[in-house]
Scaffold this motif. Structure first.
Motif, PDB file in Angstrom:
ATOM      1  N   GLY A  64       0.783  -1.226   0.000  1.00 49.01           N
ATOM      2  CA  GLY A  64       0.000   0.000   0.000  1.00 49.01           C
ATOM      3  C   GLY A  64       0.816   1.276   0.000  1.00 49.01           C
ATOM      4  O   GLY A  64       0.252   2.382  -0.036  1.00 49.01           O
ATOM      5  N   LEU A  65       2.128   1.165   0.035  1.00 45.68           N
ATOM      6  CA  LEU A  65       2.970   2.362   0.045  1.00 45.68           C
ATOM      7  C   LEU A  65       3.027   3.020  -1.327  1.00 45.68           C
ATOM      8  O   LEU A  65       2.793   2.376  -2.350  1.00 45.68           O
ATOM      9  N   ALA A  66       3.366   4.304  -1.336  1.00 47.01           N
ATOM     10  CA  ALA A  66       3.506   5.021  -2.603  1.00 47.01           C
ATOM     11  C   ALA A  66       4.595   4.375  -3.460  1.00 47.01           C
ATOM     12  O   ALA A  66       4.486   4.317  -4.684  1.00 47.01           O
ATOM     13  N   GLU A  67       5.651   3.897  -2.788  1.00 49.42           N
ATOM     14  CA  GLU A  67       6.729   3.191  -3.485  1.00 49.42           C
ATOM     15  C   GLU A  67       6.939   1.844  -2.795  1.00 49.42           C
ATOM     16  O   GLU A  67       7.782   1.719  -1.903  1.00 49.42           O
ATOM     17  N   PRO A  68       6.190   0.824  -3.174  1.00 50.00           N
ATOM     18  CA  PRO A  68       6.331  -0.493  -2.545  1.00 50.00           C
ATOM     19  C   PRO A  68       7.738  -1.047  -2.707  1.00 50.00           C
ATOM     20  O   PRO A  68       8.425  -0.761  -3.690  1.00 50.00           O
ATOM     21  N   PHE A  69       8.157  -1.864  -1.725  1.00 51.74           N
ATOM     22  CA  PHE A  69       9.444  -2.532  -1.834  1.00 51.74           C
ATOM     23  C   PHE A  69       9.339  -3.626  -2.900  1.00 51.74           C
ATOM     24  O   PHE A  69       8.293  -4.228  -3.074  1.00 51.74           O
ATOM     25  N   LYS A  70      10.437  -3.857  -3.580  1.00 49.84           N
ATOM     26  CA  LYS A  70      10.479  -4.901  -4.608  1.00 49.84           C
ATOM     27  C   LYS A  70      11.680  -5.797  -4.387  1.00 49.84           C
ATOM     28  O   LYS A  70      12.792  -5.313  -4.261  1.00 49.84           O
ATOM     29  N   VAL A  71      11.448  -7.094  -4.309  1.00 51.79           N
ATOM     30  CA  VAL A  71      12.552  -8.054  -4.229  1.00 51.79           C
ATOM     31  C   VAL A  71      13.046  -8.276  -5.653  1.00 51.79           C
ATOM     32  O   VAL A  71      12.369  -8.891  -6.477  1.00 51.79           O
ATOM     33  N   VAL A  72      14.232  -7.748  -5.942  1.00 54.25           N
ATOM     34  CA  VAL A  72      14.745  -7.746  -7.321  1.00 54.25           C
ATOM     35  C   VAL A  72      15.574  -8.978  -7.653  1.00 54.25           C
ATOM     36  O   VAL A  72      15.976  -9.172  -8.796  1.00 54.25           O
ATOM     37  N   GLY A  73      15.814  -9.810  -6.640  1.00 59.31           N
ATOM     38  CA  GLY A  73      16.574 -11.020  -6.893  1.00 59.31           C
ATOM     39  C   GLY A  73      16.595 -11.918  -5.677  1.00 59.31           C
ATOM     40  O   GLY A  73      16.445 -11.447  -4.547  1.00 59.31           O
ATOM     41  N   VAL A  74      16.767 -13.199  -5.920  1.00 63.79           N
ATOM     42  CA  VAL A  74      16.842 -14.196  -4.853  1.00 63.79           C
ATOM     43  C   VAL A  74      18.010 -15.120  -5.161  1.00 63.79           C
ATOM     44  O   VAL A  74      18.159 -15.597  -6.295  1.00 63.79           O
ATOM     45  N   GLY A  75      18.857 -15.367  -4.167  1.00 71.89           N
ATOM     46  CA  GLY A  75      19.977 -16.281  -4.332  1.00 71.89           C
ATOM     47  C   GLY A  75      20.073 -17.217  -3.153  1.00 71.89           C
ATOM     48  O   GLY A  75      19.402 -17.022  -2.141  1.00 71.89           O
ATOM     49  N   HIS A  76      20.928 -18.238  -3.288  1.00 74.90           N
ATOM     50  CA  HIS A  76      20.973 -19.274  -2.261  1.00 74.90           C
ATOM     51  C   HIS A  76      22.364 -19.543  -1.696  1.00 74.90           C
ATOM     52  O   HIS A  76      22.543 -20.483  -0.929  1.00 74.90           O
ATOM     53  N   ASN A  77      23.338 -18.700  -2.052  1.00 74.60           N
ATOM     54  CA  ASN A  77      24.666 -18.793  -1.445  1.00 74.60           C
ATOM     55  C   ASN A  77      25.424 -17.501  -1.727  1.00 74.60           C
ATOM     56  O   ASN A  77      24.949 -16.622  -2.457  1.00 74.60           O
ATOM     57  N   GLY A  78      26.621 -17.394  -1.148  1.00 72.64           N
ATOM     58  CA  GLY A  78      27.400 -16.176  -1.316  1.00 72.64           C
ATOM     59  C   GLY A  78      27.782 -15.881  -2.746  1.00 72.64           C
ATOM     60  O   GLY A  78      27.857 -14.711  -3.157  1.00 72.64           O
ATOM     61  N   GLN A  79      28.021 -16.918  -3.534  1.00 72.47           N
ATOM     62  CA  GLN A  79      28.347 -16.709  -4.938  1.00 72.47           C
ATOM     63  C   GLN A  79      27.191 -16.046  -5.674  1.00 72.47           C
ATOM     64  O   GLN A  79      27.391 -15.189  -6.544  1.00 72.47           O
ATOM     65  N   ASP A  80      25.974 -16.445  -5.325  1.00 73.84           N
ATOM     66  CA  ASP A  80      24.796 -15.811  -5.929  1.00 73.84           C
ATOM     67  C   ASP A  80      24.746 -14.326  -5.576  1.00 73.84           C
ATOM     68  O   ASP A  80      24.378 -13.491  -6.405  1.00 73.84           O
ATOM     69  N   ALA A  81      25.107 -14.011  -4.335  1.00 72.32           N
ATOM     70  CA  ALA A  81      25.109 -12.607  -3.910  1.00 72.32           C
ATOM     71  C   ALA A  81      26.083 -11.783  -4.743  1.00 72.32           C
ATOM     72  O   ALA A  81      25.766 -10.674  -5.201  1.00 72.32           O
ATOM     73  N   LEU A  82      27.277 -12.339  -4.974  1.00 75.97           N
ATOM     74  CA  LEU A  82      28.281 -11.636  -5.774  1.00 75.97           C
ATOM     75  C   LEU A  82      27.838 -11.466  -7.225  1.00 75.97           C
ATOM     76  O   LEU A  82      28.143 -10.458  -7.864  1.00 75.97           O
TER      77      LEU A  82
END
Length: 219
Positions: free
Chosen positions: A26-44
């Protein structure tokens, strides 16, 4: 607000994504999950692709854990804002998270704090759960015998008086203004003035950030 979620449990990442997006719908600018990873390599891999405002990252993960990923990310992208979202309260993890420059450390069960924490970290603040802050003074107490001279040397660089250094140490050990006043034989008003002066010199927002600063830089 763009958020990247890294956790080796697919159910956890799905749950966090749902919580974030539903809670801010309901916010003017809702949060968006732009990516999902499952280990540190995914984060990088995902950080430069998605450029999130905040990363929510687990610690214990296969291939590369969250601490190693955090170190690597901060060396490559000093602006990255990481909140560790974990089930573990082990002292070693907390110490490493503080030292490497994480912006937050919360328990996964603390869902009510998740959205405010993301907002605060995106705005440049540090956020640590009550359980984490409660552990910092205990660790400081254990290390106190080797910290004194190091603290003095480090704090000299910002031109703090001996009394201000003492004040910082009492704050880091979890004492409130009344207790510090009794220890230092001052009034509470004087302690408040000292505290304001120290926060201004160190460009910190509040006593929690002051305790974290002491812990990060003097250990």
């Amino acid at each position: 607000m763009k958020v990247l979620v890294i956790d080796d449990d697919a159910m956890v990442t799905a749950g966090i994504k749902t919580i974030i997006e539903m809670a801010t719908k309901g916010l003017a600018e809702p949060f968006k999950v732009v990516g999902v990873g499952h280990n540190g390599q995914d984060a990088l891999r995902l950080y430069p692709e998605t450029r999130p405002d905040v990363i929510l990252m687990d610690i214990r993960m296969p291939e590369m854990d969250g601490i190693e990923a955090g170190k690597a990310l901060l060396s490559l992208y000093p602006e990255v804002r990481i909140i560790y979202l974990t089930t573990f309260l082990e002292d070693d993890y907390i110490v490493e998270a503080l030292k490497l420059g994480a912006k937050g450390y919360l328990l996964k069960t603390d869902y009510e704090s998740l959205i405010p924490a993301i907002e605060a970290v995106a705005n440049g603040q540090h956020v640590y759960g009550d359980e984490i802050i409660a552990k910092v003074p205990a660790y400081l107490s254990q290390e106190h015998h080797v910290q004194g001279n190091v603290a003095r040397q480090g704090l000299d660089a910002v031109d703090l008086s001996t009394k201000e250094v003492e004040l910082i140490q009492w704050v880091a050990e979890g004492l409130n203004n009344k207790e510090i006043a009794e220890k230092m034989h001052f009034t509470e008003g004087t302690i408040r003035n000292y505290l304001s002066a120290v926060l201004e010199k160190l460009e910190l927002r509040d006593r929690t950030q002051l305790a974290i600063y002491y812990f990060k830089h003097m250990v």
